[in-house]
Design a protein around this motif. Structure first.
Motif, PDB file in Angstrom:
ATOM      1  N   GLN A  70      -2.491  -0.585  -3.112  1.00  0.00           N
ATOM      2  CA  GLN A  70      -3.718   0.124  -3.653  1.00  0.00           C
ATOM      3  C   GLN A  70      -2.140   1.430  -2.709  1.00  0.00           C
ATOM      4  OE1 GLN A  70      -6.273  -0.233  -2.090  1.00  0.00           O
ATOM      5  NE2 GLN A  70      -7.096   1.628  -2.501  1.00  0.00           N
ATOM      6  N   VAL A  71      -3.278   2.988  -3.716  1.00  0.00           N
ATOM      7  CA  VAL A  71      -2.855   3.845  -3.813  1.00  0.00           C
ATOM      8  C   VAL A  71      -3.936   4.118  -3.000  1.00  0.00           C
ATOM      9  CG1 VAL A  71      -1.895   5.963  -4.809  1.00  0.00           C
ATOM     10  CG2 VAL A  71      -1.497   3.390  -5.413  1.00  0.00           C
ATOM     11  N   THR A  72      -3.898   5.763  -1.747  1.00  0.00           N
ATOM     12  CA  THR A  72      -4.321   6.597  -0.661  1.00  0.00           C
ATOM     13  C   THR A  72      -3.797   7.671  -1.691  1.00  0.00           C
ATOM     14  OG1 THR A  72      -4.696   4.765   0.934  1.00  0.00           O
ATOM     15  CG2 THR A  72      -5.675   7.382   0.972  1.00  0.00           C
ATOM     16  N   CYS A  82       0.101   6.607   7.440  1.00  0.00           N
ATOM     17  CA  CYS A  82       1.255   5.614   7.036  1.00  0.00           C
ATOM     18  C   CYS A  82       0.490   3.906   7.750  1.00  0.00           C
ATOM     19  CB  CYS A  82       2.104   5.293   6.242  1.00  0.00           C
ATOM     20  SG  CYS A  82       2.662   6.734   5.393  1.00  0.00           S
ATOM     21  N   ASN A 101      -2.565   2.664   8.369  1.00  0.00           N
ATOM     22  CA  ASN A 101      -3.640   1.957   7.562  1.00  0.00           C
ATOM     23  C   ASN A 101      -2.315   1.106   6.510  1.00  0.00           C
ATOM     24  OD1 ASN A 101      -6.457   3.329   7.437  1.00  0.00           O
ATOM     25  ND2 ASN A 101      -4.363   5.055   7.997  1.00  0.00           N
ATOM     26  N   CYS A 109       0.734   1.184   5.388  1.00  0.00           N
ATOM     27  CA  CYS A 109       1.099   2.146   3.619  1.00  0.00           C
ATOM     28  C   CYS A 109       2.500   1.721   4.163  1.00  0.00           C
ATOM     29  CB  CYS A 109       0.549   3.342   3.655  1.00  0.00           C
ATOM     30  SG  CYS A 109      -1.170   3.669   3.700  1.00  0.00           S
ATOM     31  N   ARG A 167       1.258  -1.106   0.167  1.00  0.00           N
ATOM     32  CA  ARG A 167      -0.074   0.314   0.405  1.00  0.00           C
ATOM     33  C   ARG A 167       1.147   1.047  -0.162  1.00  0.00           C
ATOM     34  NH1 ARG A 167      -5.173  -0.112   2.655  1.00  0.00           N
ATOM     35  NH2 ARG A 167      -4.980   1.547   2.753  1.00  0.00           N
ATOM     36  N   ALA A 168       0.664   1.992  -1.263  1.00  0.00           N
ATOM     37  CA  ALA A 168       1.263   3.777  -0.822  1.00  0.00           C
ATOM     38  C   ALA A 168       0.233   4.674  -0.614  1.00  0.00           C
ATOM     39  CB  ALA A 168       2.479   3.414  -2.344  1.00  0.00           C
ATOM     40  N   VAL A 169       0.592   5.728  -0.299  1.00  0.00           N
ATOM     41  CA  VAL A 169       0.479   7.146   0.058  1.00  0.00           C
ATOM     42  C   VAL A 169       0.824   8.074  -0.327  1.00  0.00           C
ATOM     43  CG1 VAL A 169       0.930   7.239   2.622  1.00  0.00           C
ATOM     44  CG2 VAL A 169      -0.671   8.149   2.145  1.00  0.00           C
TER      45      VAL A 169
END
Length: 145
Positions: free
Chosen positions: A40-42, A88, A91, A93, A13-15
């Motif tokens: 997943q990118v937020t 991060c 969640n 990330c 997961r990345a933000v």
């Protein structure tokens, strides 16, 4: 294109944090390229006490949601008032994405990346495409005025 989780690391997961006032074609491009690399990118609409955005955080987040294609199922938008590294941690990330347009961006972002690395979150710099490098939220706001 190689996907990060294809290397056996599990879902990554990345933000992508920013004030996004407004969300520009350059931001859109960074999200598009990032969503192809990560599970997943937020897009994290952040509060920055040094800036005075033209809309509330919630309004900017809603606007971005409306701009993103519906078939980008691995992209979400969230508003966050705290530190990106705290988001991060809460969640899961593991990567912070930052767009870089020029050497001034690099110098500023490199310092933040070093601090976040010490706190356990890696930063990935995504260079702006040449045709988008001169675009900034400040310039877009000026054109709207």
């Amino acid at each position: 294109m190689l996907h990060v989780s294809d290397r056996g690391l599990g879902p990554v997961r990345a933000v992508y944090p920013g004030t996004f006032d407004p969300f520009t074609p350059g931001h859109f491009d960074v999200v598009d390229r990032s969503r192809r690399m990560f599970d997943q990118v937020t897009v994290l609409v952040a509060v920055n006490d040094d800036k005075r955005p033209s809309q509330t955080t919630a309004a900017r987040a809603a606007e971005i949601r409306g701009l993103l294609p519906a078939d980008w199922a691995n992209v979400e938008v969230a508003a966050w008032p705290g530190l990106t590294v705290d988001y991060c941690r809460r969640n899961g990330c593991g990567v912070i994405i930052r767009g870089i347009r020029n050497s001034a961006d690099w110098m500023r972002e490199h310092e933040l990346a070093a601090a976040n690395e010490v706190l356990g979150v890696t930063t990935l710099f995504v260079p702006a495409r040449p045709e988008l490098a001169s675009m900034s939220s400040t310039a877009v706001r000026a054109l709207r005025a």
